[in-house]
Design a protein around this motif. Structure first.
Motif, PDB file in Angstrom:
ATOM      1  N   LEU A   1       0.703  -1.253   0.019  1.00  0.00           N
ATOM      2  CA  LEU A   1       0.024  -0.042   0.036  1.00  0.00           C
ATOM      3  C   LEU A   1       0.785   1.279  -0.018  1.00  0.00           C
ATOM      4  O   LEU A   1       0.589   2.391  -0.240  1.00  0.00           O
ATOM      5  CB  LEU A   1      -1.171   0.015   1.116  1.00  0.00           C
ATOM      6  CG  LEU A   1      -0.279   0.205   2.579  1.00  0.00           C
ATOM      7  CD1 LEU A   1      -0.466   1.607   3.000  1.00  0.00           C
ATOM      8  CD2 LEU A   1      -1.267  -0.566   3.607  1.00  0.00           C
ATOM      9  N   TRP A   2       2.181   1.122   0.508  1.00  0.00           N
ATOM     10  CA  TRP A   2       2.996   2.347   0.598  1.00  0.00           C
ATOM     11  C   TRP A   2       3.621   2.554  -0.887  1.00  0.00           C
ATOM     12  O   TRP A   2       4.091   3.722  -1.161  1.00  0.00           O
ATOM     13  CB  TRP A   2       4.251   2.075   1.279  1.00  0.00           C
ATOM     14  CG  TRP A   2       3.627   1.108   2.580  1.00  0.00           C
ATOM     15  CD1 TRP A   2       4.019  -0.272   2.675  1.00  0.00           C
ATOM     16  CD2 TRP A   2       3.038   1.641   3.851  1.00  0.00           C
ATOM     17  NE1 TRP A   2       3.434  -0.750   3.729  1.00  0.00           N
ATOM     18  CE2 TRP A   2       3.001   0.292   4.627  1.00  0.00           C
ATOM     19  CE3 TRP A   2       2.770   2.684   4.264  1.00  0.00           C
ATOM     20  CZ2 TRP A   2       2.387   0.517   5.961  1.00  0.00           C
ATOM     21  CZ3 TRP A   2       2.072   2.618   5.434  1.00  0.00           C
ATOM     22  CH2 TRP A   2       2.042   1.771   6.311  1.00  0.00           C
ATOM     23  N   SER A   3       3.346   1.745  -1.761  1.00  0.00           N
ATOM     24  CA  SER A   3       4.164   2.197  -3.193  1.00  0.00           C
ATOM     25  C   SER A   3       2.796   2.795  -4.054  1.00  0.00           C
ATOM     26  O   SER A   3       2.042   3.429  -3.624  1.00  0.00           O
ATOM     27  CB  SER A   3       4.030   0.541  -3.893  1.00  0.00           C
ATOM     28  OG  SER A   3       3.004  -0.087  -4.111  1.00  0.00           O
ATOM     29  N   ALA A   4       2.875   2.542  -5.299  1.00  0.00           N
ATOM     30  CA  ALA A   4       1.867   3.163  -6.221  1.00  0.00           C
ATOM     31  C   ALA A   4       0.431   2.627  -6.034  1.00  0.00           C
ATOM     32  O   ALA A   4      -0.581   3.187  -6.440  1.00  0.00           O
ATOM     33  CB  ALA A   4       2.459   2.959  -7.741  1.00  0.00           C
ATOM     34  N   VAL A   5       0.600   1.485  -5.454  1.00  0.00           N
ATOM     35  CA  VAL A   5      -0.817   0.799  -5.092  1.00  0.00           C
ATOM     36  C   VAL A   5      -1.452   1.737  -4.025  1.00  0.00           C
ATOM     37  O   VAL A   5      -3.006   1.643  -4.141  1.00  0.00           O
ATOM     38  CB  VAL A   5      -0.546  -0.551  -4.363  1.00  0.00           C
ATOM     39  CG1 VAL A   5      -1.777  -1.151  -3.871  1.00  0.00           C
ATOM     40  CG2 VAL A   5      -0.027  -1.524  -5.401  1.00  0.00           C
ATOM     41  N   GLY A   6      -0.984   2.784  -3.460  1.00  0.00           N
ATOM     42  CA  GLY A   6      -1.640   3.631  -2.764  1.00  0.00           C
ATOM     43  C   GLY A   6      -2.077   4.851  -3.573  1.00  0.00           C
ATOM     44  O   GLY A   6      -2.449   5.752  -2.893  1.00  0.00           O
ATOM     45  N   LEU A   7      -2.238   4.653  -4.811  1.00  0.00           N
ATOM     46  CA  LEU A   7      -2.485   5.831  -5.616  1.00  0.00           C
ATOM     47  C   LEU A   7      -4.031   6.465  -5.435  1.00  0.00           C
ATOM     48  O   LEU A   7      -4.027   7.361  -4.984  1.00  0.00           O
ATOM     49  CB  LEU A   7      -2.551   5.441  -7.130  1.00  0.00           C
ATOM     50  CG  LEU A   7      -2.662   6.728  -8.219  1.00  0.00           C
ATOM     51  CD1 LEU A   7      -1.809   7.859  -8.150  1.00  0.00           C
ATOM     52  CD2 LEU A   7      -2.771   6.171  -9.467  1.00  0.00           C
ATOM     53  N   SER A   8      -4.685   5.200  -5.036  1.00  0.00           N
ATOM     54  CA  SER A   8      -6.266   5.943  -4.755  1.00  0.00           C
ATOM     55  C   SER A   8      -6.098   6.618  -3.456  1.00  0.00           C
ATOM     56  O   SER A   8      -7.192   7.433  -3.338  1.00  0.00           O
ATOM     57  CB  SER A   8      -6.958   4.609  -4.450  1.00  0.00           C
ATOM     58  OG  SER A   8      -6.593   3.601  -3.721  1.00  0.00           O
ATOM     59  N   ILE A   9      -5.233   6.473  -2.386  1.00  0.00           N
ATOM     60  CA  ILE A   9      -5.232   7.016  -1.065  1.00  0.00           C
ATOM     61  C   ILE A   9      -4.821   8.490  -1.534  1.00  0.00           C
ATOM     62  O   ILE A   9      -5.408   9.554  -1.097  1.00  0.00           O
ATOM     63  CB  ILE A   9      -4.162   6.449  -0.271  1.00  0.00           C
ATOM     64  CG1 ILE A   9      -4.576   5.009  -0.153  1.00  0.00           C
ATOM     65  CG2 ILE A   9      -4.127   7.432   1.017  1.00  0.00           C
ATOM     66  CD1 ILE A   9      -3.586   4.342   0.771  1.00  0.00           C
ATOM     67  N   ALA A  10      -3.696   8.760  -2.345  1.00  0.00           N
ATOM     68  CA  ALA A  10      -3.268  10.127  -2.569  1.00  0.00           C
ATOM     69  C   ALA A  10      -4.249  10.955  -3.507  1.00  0.00           C
ATOM     70  O   ALA A  10      -4.557  12.120  -3.339  1.00  0.00           O
ATOM     71  CB  ALA A  10      -1.965   9.977  -3.756  1.00  0.00           C
ATOM     72  N   LEU A  11      -5.236  10.125  -4.373  1.00  0.00           N
ATOM     73  CA  LEU A  11      -6.099  10.544  -5.082  1.00  0.00           C
ATOM     74  C   LEU A  11      -7.251  11.159  -4.110  1.00  0.00           C
ATOM     75  O   LEU A  11      -7.972  12.457  -4.636  1.00  0.00           O
ATOM     76  CB  LEU A  11      -6.700   9.948  -6.333  1.00  0.00           C
ATOM     77  CG  LEU A  11      -5.750   9.551  -7.493  1.00  0.00           C
ATOM     78  CD1 LEU A  11      -6.105   8.373  -8.161  1.00  0.00           C
ATOM     79  CD2 LEU A  11      -5.964  10.850  -8.238  1.00  0.00           C
ATOM     80  N   ALA A  12      -7.775  10.248  -3.238  1.00  0.00           N
ATOM     81  CA  ALA A  12      -9.046  10.649  -2.682  1.00  0.00           C
ATOM     82  C   ALA A  12      -8.681  11.516  -1.340  1.00  0.00           C
ATOM     83  O   ALA A  12      -9.406  12.464  -0.903  1.00  0.00           O
ATOM     84  CB  ALA A  12      -9.520   9.444  -2.064  1.00  0.00           C
ATOM     85  N   LEU A  13      -7.391  11.287  -0.615  1.00  0.00           N
ATOM     86  CA  LEU A  13      -7.141  12.243   0.480  1.00  0.00           C
ATOM     87  C   LEU A  13      -6.052  13.133   0.400  1.00  0.00           C
ATOM     88  O   LEU A  13      -5.662  14.080   1.418  1.00  0.00           O
ATOM     89  CB  LEU A  13      -6.476  11.294   1.524  1.00  0.00           C
ATOM     90  CG  LEU A  13      -7.412   9.792   1.848  1.00  0.00           C
ATOM     91  CD1 LEU A  13      -7.136   8.838   2.682  1.00  0.00           C
ATOM     92  CD2 LEU A  13      -8.946  10.556   2.530  1.00  0.00           C
ATOM     93  N   GLY A  14      -5.515  13.211  -0.841  1.00  0.00           N
ATOM     94  CA  GLY A  14      -4.421  14.149  -1.114  1.00  0.00           C
ATOM     95  C   GLY A  14      -3.088  13.501  -0.901  1.00  0.00           C
ATOM     96  O   GLY A  14      -2.735  12.665  -0.100  1.00  0.00           O
ATOM     97  N   ASP A  15      -2.022  14.126  -1.482  1.00  0.00           N
ATOM     98  CA  ASP A  15      -0.662  13.562  -1.222  1.00  0.00           C
ATOM     99  C   ASP A  15      -0.189  13.668  -0.001  1.00  0.00           C
ATOM    100  O   ASP A  15       0.752  13.127   0.624  1.00  0.00           O
ATOM    101  CB  ASP A  15       0.108  14.396  -2.527  1.00  0.00           C
ATOM    102  CG  ASP A  15       1.576  13.566  -2.500  1.00  0.00           C
ATOM    103  OD1 ASP A  15       1.753  12.622  -2.573  1.00  0.00           O
ATOM    104  OD2 ASP A  15       2.380  14.368  -2.213  1.00  0.00           O
ATOM    105  N   ASP A  16      -0.760  15.014   0.834  1.00  0.00           N
ATOM    106  CA  ASP A  16       0.067  15.304   2.118  1.00  0.00           C
ATOM    107  C   ASP A  16      -0.471  14.160   2.953  1.00  0.00           C
ATOM    108  O   ASP A  16       0.343  13.817   3.677  1.00  0.00           O
ATOM    109  CB  ASP A  16      -0.523  16.692   2.359  1.00  0.00           C
ATOM    110  CG  ASP A  16      -2.316  16.719   2.439  1.00  0.00           C
ATOM    111  OD1 ASP A  16      -3.064  16.031   1.572  1.00  0.00           O
ATOM    112  OD2 ASP A  16      -2.633  17.542   3.019  1.00  0.00           O
TER     113      ASP A  16
END
Ligand code: F6P
Length: 538
Positions: free
Chosen positions: A260-275
């Motif tokens: 989840l720490w890799s690009a697999v977390g892209l949905s996290i960065a999209l939904a919650l923001g990169d911060d």
């Protein structure tokens, strides 16, 4: 010596376990008033209180000796340095490299991909990235399964924030999952992430094909697919063949359930923001540093692992229940099921010899307080002995005045206490005697209402449920799993057991679709195929 049972410490623990059979956890508190602090640890904003384990100083010493004898320190160094520790696949298991800060990289490409993800997330979130009808993206659908689903799903649910596109997660090949999700969405404003390490997982590809057709049916041309489909994978060739241009890469040394720490977390960065994604990584990194530097006895993941080993291998508690007292952590038990059971559900040792001890317990659980009204009766009075992890995120001061918050926290702590103390027969007897019951009725009530307790549990307290503390919590569990795997001398990073079922499903897909030859099956399988065909014809 890697067979754990050949260590003197293992044998000492077996003797200690025999002695522990008639000891009580609450008795340990009477013997040592400082116990709560001596059996608690703090790391990266998380407190682990393991004082409600049936562990005393001698047991703790022996557990630490076992860890040292199994070379946890040396193997930890191998893992952190990215040496090959996944022996059956000849790879490192280097998820720690994924959460290093930019100024302390271990693997440069990790940071390149992370920056590309951040830029993409910003473009989608601020409306620069637009769909085929020139609309901003309002919804993101992650199509993936197992490690390509559970982590980001759990994080997005835990950190629900409403300032980005709405995330949706589709894992199941049951058409109901994707169809019900897409039915709520507008194709023109939906971005699909196809997440698959191998890009060969049948369920994921089947769903991805349907999602692509949904876009085409809605008026998107083939050339528009690039605006609505991105992939996260290690397999560029298969991604290109599928027709997706933009791929966020990760590497074969990232295990699916550690990804989840890799690009697999892209949905996290999209939904919650990169911060938020960065904070998640920072929390995990803080736990990595603690894991790397703290002495074994002061090391939160190590003690979490050792408490589990004691319960599972020496006290015979082969069922482990995780109950987060937080609605937003509802997906955590499923995530931990894959993390722990796919990692450590093994019956051969690293070099192929059979394991002679129990490895991972059955991991299960759900949110409190709901769980109290479902299976806690069994935990208190059933004869299946279970050990527990309670997870208690605190809320900020403003929320703390809410009576529901007080209920939530009080219930969590009360359940751990009740599991330990049980309901003492003599105290109950004096209470019941005051009711003037007949001796038969008294005896009956005493038998039904008293219970011995002495059920062990950990309590993990988080300062608050934010990205940093969640990152630290998940990293702590990852390292717990690693330490247990080292002690059991198993490879925690392969999963050959799931391959056979995938191959057999492929064969049956051929048979059921009429495109493949009939295979030779056992009578039950054959009868089931006939039953299914009869059902489909009806
Ligand atoms: O369930 C088996 C498994 O290989 C998991 O380890 C993995 O997380 C999942 O399938 C999905 O695999 P992929 O990301 O390659 O689609």
């Amino acid at each position: 010596m890697s067979d754990p049972t050949q260590n003197a410490a293992w044998q000492a623990l077996e003797t200690l376990a025999e002695g522990a059979a008639d000891r009580r956890i609450d008795g340990l508190f009477f013997a040592e008033p400082e116990r709560a602090s001596r059996y608690s640890l703090e790391a990266a904003g998380i407190t682990l209180d393991y004082s409600k384990q049936l562990i005393d100083d001698e047991t703790r010493r022996a557990l630490l000796e076992l860890a040292a004898a199994q070379k946890v320190v040396e193997k930890r160094a191998d893992m952190l340095a990215g040496r090959v520790i996944n022996s059956s696949e000849q790879r490192p298991a280097w998820h720690v490299a994924l959460r290093r800060p930019d100024d302390a990289p271990l693997y440069e490409e990790v940071h390149e991909v992370r920056h590309a993800m951040a830029e993409f997330a910003r473009a989608v979130r601020n409306g620069e990235w637009r769909g085929f009808a020139d609309d901003a993206i309002t919804d993101v659908v992650n199509i993936g399964i197992g490690g390509s689903d559970l982590g980001p799903r759990m994080i997005c649910q835990a950190l629900a924030r409403r300032d980005g596109p709405q995330p949706h997660f589709v894992a199941n090949v049951d058409p109901a999952d994707l169809d019900d999700t897409l039915a709520r969405l507008n194709p023109a404003t939906t971005l699909v992430i196809v997440t698959s390490k191998s890009f060969g997982t049948a369920e994921t590809l089947a769903n991805a094909r349907v999602a692509r057709q949904w876009l085409i049916d809605a008026g998107a041309g083939e050339h528009d697919i690039a605006r609505h489909f991105v992939a996260v994978s290690t397999n560029r060739e298969a991604v290109t063949e599928f027709g997706i241009e933009r791929m966020f890469e990760f590497w074969d040394w990232v295990g699916g359930r550690y990804s989840l720490w890799s690009a697999v977390g892209l949905s996290i960065a999209l939904a919650l923001g990169d911060d938020a994604f960065e904070q998640l990584l920072a929390g995990a990194y803080a736990m990595d540093q603690h894991f790397e530097t703290a002495a074994l006895g002061e090391n939160l993941p190590v003690m979490l692992a050792l408490a589990g080993i004691w319960n599972n291998n020496f006290l015979g508690l082969t069922s482990h229940c995780v109950v987060p007292y937080a609605q937003r952590l509802a997906a955590l038990p499923s995530f931990l099921q894959q993390l722990e059971m796919e990692s450590n559900g093994k019956s051969v040792r690293r070099e192929g010899a059979p394991v002679t001890v129990d490895t991972v317990p059955t991991i299960w659980g759900s949110v409190g307080t709901n769980a109290q009204h479902a299976y806690f009766q069994m935990l208190h009075q059933g004869d299946l002995a279970v050990d527990m992890d309670f997870i208690l995120p605190l809320s900020d001061a403003a929320a703390a005045g809410d009576p529901r918050e007080i209920e939530r926290v009080a219930n969590c702590i009360a359940q751990a206490e009740a599991l330990m103390t049980g309901r003492d027969r003599s105290a109950l007897e004096s209470e019941l005697k005051e009711q003037g019951l007949s001796s038969d009725a008294l005896e009956h009530r005493l038998a039904a209402r008293s219970f011995e307790g002495n059920r062990p549990s950990n309590m993990l307290v988080l300062n608050t449920l934010d990205a940093h503390s969640l990152g630290a919590l998940i990293a702590a569990y990852e390292h717990k799993v690693f330490v247990q795997g080292v002690i059991w001398d198993i490879n925690s990073f392969d999963q050959w057991g799931v391959e056979l079922g995938k191959t057999m499903a492929g064969q049956l897909v051929g048979e059921l679709s009429g495109e493949g030859k009939a295979g030779a099956h056992d009578g039950s399988t054959q009868a089931l195929l006939t039953r299914v065909r009869r059902g489909w014809q009806a």
